[in-house]
Design a protein around this motif. Structure first.
Motif, PDB file in Angstrom:
ATOM      1  N   ASP A 145       0.829  -1.212   0.000  1.00  0.00           N
ATOM      2  CA  ASP A 145       0.000   0.000   0.000  1.00  0.00           C
ATOM      3  C   ASP A 145       0.860   1.257   0.000  1.00  0.00           C
ATOM      4  O   ASP A 145       0.591   2.213  -0.734  1.00  0.00           O
ATOM      5  N   GLY A 146       1.908   1.259   0.813  1.00  0.00           N
ATOM      6  CA  GLY A 146       2.796   2.412   0.886  1.00  0.00           C
ATOM      7  C   GLY A 146       3.536   2.659  -0.412  1.00  0.00           C
ATOM      8  O   GLY A 146       3.653   3.800  -0.869  1.00  0.00           O
ATOM      9  N   LEU A 147       4.019   1.584  -1.031  1.00  0.00           N
ATOM     10  CA  LEU A 147       4.736   1.731  -2.302  1.00  0.00           C
ATOM     11  C   LEU A 147       3.829   2.272  -3.395  1.00  0.00           C
ATOM     12  O   LEU A 147       4.249   3.084  -4.221  1.00  0.00           O
ATOM     13  N   GLU A 148       2.592   1.840  -3.387  1.00  0.00           N
ATOM     14  CA  GLU A 148       1.653   2.338  -4.392  1.00  0.00           C
ATOM     15  C   GLU A 148       1.446   3.847  -4.229  1.00  0.00           C
ATOM     16  O   GLU A 148       1.453   4.591  -5.203  1.00  0.00           O
ATOM     17  N   LYS A 149       1.319   4.304  -2.998  1.00  0.00           N
ATOM     18  CA  LYS A 149       1.147   5.739  -2.744  1.00  0.00           C
ATOM     19  C   LYS A 149       2.396   6.524  -3.128  1.00  0.00           C
ATOM     20  O   LYS A 149       2.299   7.606  -3.715  1.00  0.00           O
ATOM     21  N   VAL A 150       3.566   5.975  -2.813  1.00  0.00           N
ATOM     22  CA  VAL A 150       4.823   6.644  -3.174  1.00  0.00           C
ATOM     23  C   VAL A 150       4.945   6.742  -4.686  1.00  0.00           C
ATOM     24  O   VAL A 150       5.296   7.799  -5.229  1.00  0.00           O
ATOM     25  N   GLN A 151       4.635   5.650  -5.370  1.00  0.00           N
ATOM     26  CA  GLN A 151       4.722   5.654  -6.824  1.00  0.00           C
ATOM     27  C   GLN A 151       3.766   6.688  -7.420  1.00  0.00           C
ATOM     28  O   GLN A 151       4.145   7.451  -8.317  1.00  0.00           O
ATOM     29  N   GLN A 152       2.554   6.750  -6.935  1.00  0.00           N
ATOM     30  CA  GLN A 152       1.586   7.722  -7.444  1.00  0.00           C
ATOM     31  C   GLN A 152       2.065   9.151  -7.187  1.00  0.00           C
ATOM     32  O   GLN A 152       1.925  10.027  -8.049  1.00  0.00           O
ATOM     33  N   SER A 153       2.638   9.379  -6.018  1.00  0.00           N
ATOM     34  CA  SER A 153       3.141  10.718  -5.692  1.00  0.00           C
ATOM     35  C   SER A 153       4.278  11.127  -6.619  1.00  0.00           C
ATOM     36  O   SER A 153       4.305  12.250  -7.130  1.00  0.00           O
ATOM     37  N   GLN A 176       4.937  14.486 -13.513  1.00  0.00           N
ATOM     38  CA  GLN A 176       4.050  15.036 -14.544  1.00  0.00           C
ATOM     39  C   GLN A 176       3.861  16.541 -14.343  1.00  0.00           C
ATOM     40  O   GLN A 176       3.841  17.304 -15.318  1.00  0.00           O
ATOM     41  N   SER A 177       3.715  16.964 -13.103  1.00  0.00           N
ATOM     42  CA  SER A 177       3.542  18.394 -12.821  1.00  0.00           C
ATOM     43  C   SER A 177       4.776  19.189 -13.213  1.00  0.00           C
ATOM     44  O   SER A 177       4.667  20.277 -13.801  1.00  0.00           O
ATOM     45  N   ILE A 178       5.942  18.668 -12.889  1.00  0.00           N
ATOM     46  CA  ILE A 178       7.194  19.358 -13.240  1.00  0.00           C
ATOM     47  C   ILE A 178       7.338  19.437 -14.749  1.00  0.00           C
ATOM     48  O   ILE A 178       7.698  20.485 -15.296  1.00  0.00           O
ATOM     49  N   THR A 179       7.059  18.341 -15.432  1.00  0.00           N
ATOM     50  CA  THR A 179       7.151  18.322 -16.893  1.00  0.00           C
ATOM     51  C   THR A 179       6.196  19.345 -17.497  1.00  0.00           C
ATOM     52  O   THR A 179       6.555  20.077 -18.425  1.00  0.00           O
ATOM     53  N   LYS A 180       4.995  19.421 -16.964  1.00  0.00           N
ATOM     54  CA  LYS A 180       3.998  20.372 -17.471  1.00  0.00           C
ATOM     55  C   LYS A 180       4.463  21.816 -17.278  1.00  0.00           C
ATOM     56  O   LYS A 180       4.338  22.652 -18.178  1.00  0.00           O
ATOM     57  N   VAL A 181       4.999  22.110 -16.099  1.00  0.00           N
ATOM     58  CA  VAL A 181       5.455  23.470 -15.799  1.00  0.00           C
ATOM     59  C   VAL A 181       6.653  23.852 -16.657  1.00  0.00           C
ATOM     60  O   VAL A 181       6.764  24.995 -17.110  1.00  0.00           O
ATOM     61  N   LEU A 182       7.551  22.909 -16.924  1.00  0.00           N
ATOM     62  CA  LEU A 182       8.774  23.212 -17.659  1.00  0.00           C
ATOM     63  C   LEU A 182       8.596  23.138 -19.173  1.00  0.00           C
ATOM     64  O   LEU A 182       9.499  23.512 -19.926  1.00  0.00           O
ATOM     65  N   THR A 183       7.437  22.664 -19.639  1.00  0.00           N
ATOM     66  CA  THR A 183       7.191  22.597 -21.073  1.00  0.00           C
ATOM     67  C   THR A 183       6.737  23.965 -21.569  1.00  0.00           C
ATOM     68  O   THR A 183       5.757  24.535 -21.041  1.00  0.00           O
ATOM     69  N   PRO A 184       7.442  24.523 -22.558  1.00  0.00           N
ATOM     70  CA  PRO A 184       7.048  25.837 -23.073  1.00  0.00           C
ATOM     71  C   PRO A 184       5.606  25.811 -23.619  1.00  0.00           C
ATOM     72  O   PRO A 184       5.124  24.790 -24.108  1.00  0.00           O
ATOM     73  N   ALA A 185       4.948  26.933 -23.511  1.00  0.00           N
ATOM     74  CA  ALA A 185       3.565  27.045 -23.979  1.00  0.00           C
ATOM     75  C   ALA A 185       3.476  26.679 -25.450  1.00  0.00           C
ATOM     76  O   ALA A 185       4.328  27.047 -26.254  1.00  0.00           O
ATOM     77  N   GLY A 186       2.455  25.917 -25.795  1.00  0.00           N
ATOM     78  CA  GLY A 186       2.252  25.533 -27.187  1.00  0.00           C
ATOM     79  C   GLY A 186       2.938  24.239 -27.569  1.00  0.00           C
ATOM     80  O   GLY A 186       2.760  23.762 -28.684  1.00  0.00           O
TER      81      GLY A 186
END
Length: 98
Positions: free
Chosen positions: A72-80, A86-96
């Protein structure tokens, strides 16, 4: 700055392996329950086998509980980590660009 990486693929494999471990423990416990613990010819051996089976069953139960908590803990860590990446990739991807 610390230099480390987290492999979410490895975390997923580890979680899968832990589930497999739990399944194998269940199979071992089932086989142990099905094994006859009497008829060895000596009362002290029959009693010793019964005692061992009880202790083994208790130990396997505890191991399965620990495997469940780890899984259960590993699943939560993996999801986090996946969400953060994904959030970092989205923020660092230039607009467009995607």
């Amino acid at each position: 700055m610390a230099d480390f990486t987290v492999s979410t693929e490895f975390l997923a494999k580890l979680a899968k392996d832990l589930k497999g471990c739990g399944d194998e423990l269940d199979q071992g416990l089932k086989a142990l329950k099905e094994a006859s613990r009497s008829g060895l010819g000596y009362d002290f051996l029959d009693e010793a086998c019964g005692h061992f089976q009880s202790k083994w069953e208790y130990g396997l139960k505890k191991v399965r509980e620990c495997v469940k908590v780890l899984d259960d803990g590993l699943e939560k860590v993996q999801q986090s980590y996946d969400g953060t990446e994904q959030s970092i990739t989205k923020v660092l991807t230039p607009a467009g660009q995607s």
